[in-house]
Design a protein around this motif. Structure first.
Motif, short mmCIF file in Angstrom:
data_model
loop_
_atom_site.label_atom_id
_atom_site.label_comp_id
_atom_site.label_asym_id
_atom_site.label_seq_id
_atom_site.Cartn_x
_atom_site.Cartn_y
_atom_site.Cartn_z
N UNK A 137 0.82 -1.20 0.00
CA UNK A 137 0.00 0.00 0.00
C UNK A 137 0.86 1.26 0.00
N UNK A 138 0.37 2.29 -0.65
CA UNK A 138 1.10 3.56 -0.74
C UNK A 138 1.30 4.16 0.65
N UNK A 139 0.31 4.00 1.50
CA UNK A 139 0.42 4.56 2.84
C UNK A 139 1.54 3.90 3.63
N UNK A 140 1.68 2.57 3.46
CA UNK A 140 2.75 1.87 4.18
C UNK A 140 4.11 2.40 3.77
N UNK A 141 4.29 2.65 2.47
CA UNK A 141 5.55 3.19 2.00
C UNK A 141 5.81 4.57 2.53
N UNK A 142 4.77 5.41 2.60
CA UNK A 142 4.93 6.76 3.12
C UNK A 142 5.35 6.73 4.59
N UNK A 143 4.73 5.87 5.34
CA UNK A 143 5.06 5.79 6.77
C UNK A 143 6.47 5.27 6.97
N UNK A 144 6.87 4.30 6.14
CA UNK A 144 8.24 3.79 6.24
C UNK A 144 9.24 4.90 5.98
N UNK A 145 8.96 5.76 4.99
CA UNK A 145 9.85 6.87 4.68
C UNK A 145 9.87 7.89 5.81
N UNK A 146 8.70 8.16 6.37
CA UNK A 146 8.61 9.15 7.44
C UNK A 146 9.38 8.72 8.68
N UNK A 339 3.93 -9.68 13.45
CA UNK A 339 4.51 -8.44 12.92
C UNK A 339 5.94 -8.69 12.44
N UNK A 340 6.76 -9.36 13.26
CA UNK A 340 8.15 -9.60 12.88
C UNK A 340 8.25 -10.61 11.75
N UNK A 341 7.38 -11.60 11.73
CA UNK A 341 7.38 -12.57 10.63
C UNK A 341 7.11 -11.88 9.29
N UNK A 342 6.10 -11.02 9.25
CA UNK A 342 5.77 -10.34 8.00
C UNK A 342 6.84 -9.31 7.64
N UNK A 348 11.53 -6.02 5.35
CA UNK A 348 11.53 -4.73 6.06
C UNK A 348 12.40 -4.87 7.30
N UNK A 349 13.50 -4.13 7.34
CA UNK A 349 14.42 -4.19 8.47
C UNK A 349 13.89 -3.33 9.63
N UNK A 350 13.74 -3.96 10.80
CA UNK A 350 13.33 -3.23 11.99
C UNK A 350 14.51 -3.16 12.96
N UNK A 351 14.84 -1.95 13.39
CA UNK A 351 15.93 -1.78 14.34
C UNK A 351 15.52 -2.32 15.71
N UNK A 358 7.55 -2.25 19.08
CA UNK A 358 6.57 -3.28 18.72
C UNK A 358 6.18 -4.08 19.96
N UNK A 359 7.16 -4.44 20.78
CA UNK A 359 6.88 -5.18 22.02
C UNK A 359 5.92 -4.40 22.91
N UNK A 360 6.20 -3.10 23.09
CA UNK A 360 5.35 -2.27 23.94
C UNK A 360 3.93 -2.20 23.38
#
Length: 438
Positions: A137-146, A339-342, A348-351, A358-360
């Motif tokens: 989705x376009x929104x997902x990409x925008x949020x990733x950039x933000x 969430x981490x599986x997907x 998608x690299x999560x720091x 994500x845990x919280x």
């Protein structure tokens, strides 16, 4: 939840939802793999995916997104109100609150450690993962950039919203969660006629959301077929490997929490043999597995806690009732793994800081998740979007979600019953136990 309509012809009962979802899963999976093997990169297949399958899946996802803010807001307000102010509730309220936070945090931590250790979503070729991520989705990409370049202190400050309405409009779930918790705490302290009216209105909103979710979940068989067709038509047989690893990871984490962590807490703080506990808790655990609903299991949980496990009645009623809506440790564990599986699946690299966030969110989302089948799906969908993970990936897990829902509900109910034993033991030992307040 999935009853046949009264007007259904005699002899033709409506097929259960989980059976229809399984059929949709098989149809979407089989058709997608067949299309991948037979026609591959054909232009018409791309058109079918883009103009038929993807829109059907998007309708389902948008309906989930539509409900996530009102559902989490109302569920969290009510969850905090039912927990009450520990000072007014006495020891039972305070210990229940501590139990929920500790056990849920432990569950999510177990899930996230295991999913990082086994990497069930990894293995997709980088070029394929990039294509899937670009088609999200376009929104997902925008949020990733933000989110690029956002510091840890900014993430902490953003937990407190400047404008809760704007936070809800932006889909900032953790800010909405914080606002809902503050409202719930204030409502428990005030306890005026006006606040009781407000809580009643929030309860009505919660019940409406549950009904709407029930309607939306009825569309899941068609959505899972469409979403799975889109993904498998692009990936082919590779997706089956990831799906099997996902199910195994979830079951391993749930088993570790239920048969290792909870029994250790039971022995240390409840002074009860795990064998005695599981023998007495069996009716409630079987009911939880068959209904996939902590709320529907509550009457059996109360009976088991009082009669089989010998928990004092005030403690059993308070802990089990609150736990049926707030102590979703199995659900929170599942949300974190999903969430981490997907994220791994789509590359998608999560720091580390993002994984802690994500845990919280899963801990708080476990409190806010509805205690009904499919109640965690809206929370998962919103967390995915927040971290730039294509929400279309939900289609991968919908086909196996019913079975996993049954398993995680057993863990939820087991956590409630262990909590009632632990808290009941300390209440009996106390010199003058206080009953729960109003």
């Amino acid at each position: 939840m999935n009853q046949a309509p009264e007007t259904a012809p005699a002899g033709k009962p409506r097929m259960p939802l989980h059976t229809r979802m399984l059929i949709g899963f098989i149809v979407g999976l089989g058709a997608g793999i067949a299309a991948n093997l037979l026609v591959g990169e054909a232009a018409w297949l791309d058109a079918v995916i883009r103009y038929v399958a993807d829109p059907i899946g998007q309708v389902f996802l948008r309906l989930l997104f539509m409900l996530v803010i009102p559902l989490v807001f109302s569920a969290l307000v009510l969850g905090v109100v039912e927990l009450g102010d520990p000072q007014s509730l006495g020891r039972i309220g305070g210990r229940t609150l501590i139990w929920i936070l500790v056990v849920t945090t432990a569950a999510v931590t177990i899930g996230m450690v295991i999913v990082n250790l086994f990497q069930p979503g990894a293995g997709i070729p980088e070029d394929v993962a990039a294509t899937l991520l670009a088609s999200g989705s376009e929104r997902a990409g925008q949020i990733a950039t933000q989110r690029e370049g956002v510091s840890g202190i900014d993430i902490l400050l953003n937990i407190i919203p400047r404008n809760p309405v704007q936070a809800a409009a932006d889909g900032d779930l953790i800010a909405v969660i914080f606002f809902a918790m503050m409202l719930g705490i204030a409502a428990t302290i005030l306890r005026t006629p006006a606040t009781k009216t407000f809580v009643g209105a929030v309860e009505g909103l919660y019940e409406i959301c549950l009904k709407l979710i029930d309607w939306v979940i009825q569309l899941a068989p068609y959505a899972v077929a469409a979403l799975l067709f889109s993904i498998t038509a692009r990936l082919g047989l590779d997706v089956l490997v990831q799906l099997a690893q996902f199910v195994g990871t979830v079951l391993a984490a749930l088993g570790l929490h239920m048969f290792v962590v909870l029994p250790i807490l039971l022995l240390l703080f409840g002074r009860m043999s795990p064998l005695v506990f599981f023998r007495g808790a069996q009716p409630a655990l079987l009911t939880a597995f068959s209904t996939s609903s902590s709320s529907a299991t509550l009457p059996t949980s109360l009976m088991v806690a009082e009669e089989n496990l010998r928990v004092p009645r005030p403690v059993a009623r308070f802990v089990c009732t609150v736990g049926s809506t707030a102590n979703m440790n199995g659900t929170a564990l599942f949300e974190g793994i999903t969430v981490l599986f997907l994220a791994q699946f789509f590359g998608v690299e999560l720091s580390l800081a993002q994984q802690v966030l994500v845990l919280l969110m899963c801990v708080l989302g476990g409190i806010g998740a509805a205690g009904v089948p499919g109640g965690s799906l809206p929370v998962i969908a919103m967390i995915l979007v927040m971290f730039g993970i294509p929400p279309e990936g939900i289609g991968l897990i919908l086909g196996v979600d019913r079975f996993l829902d049954m398993c995680r509900t057993v863990v939820n109910v087991c956590g409630d019953l262990v909590g009632s034993v632990v808290i009941g033991r300390h209440e009996v030992a106390a010199p003058a136990p206080l009953p729960p307040g109003d």
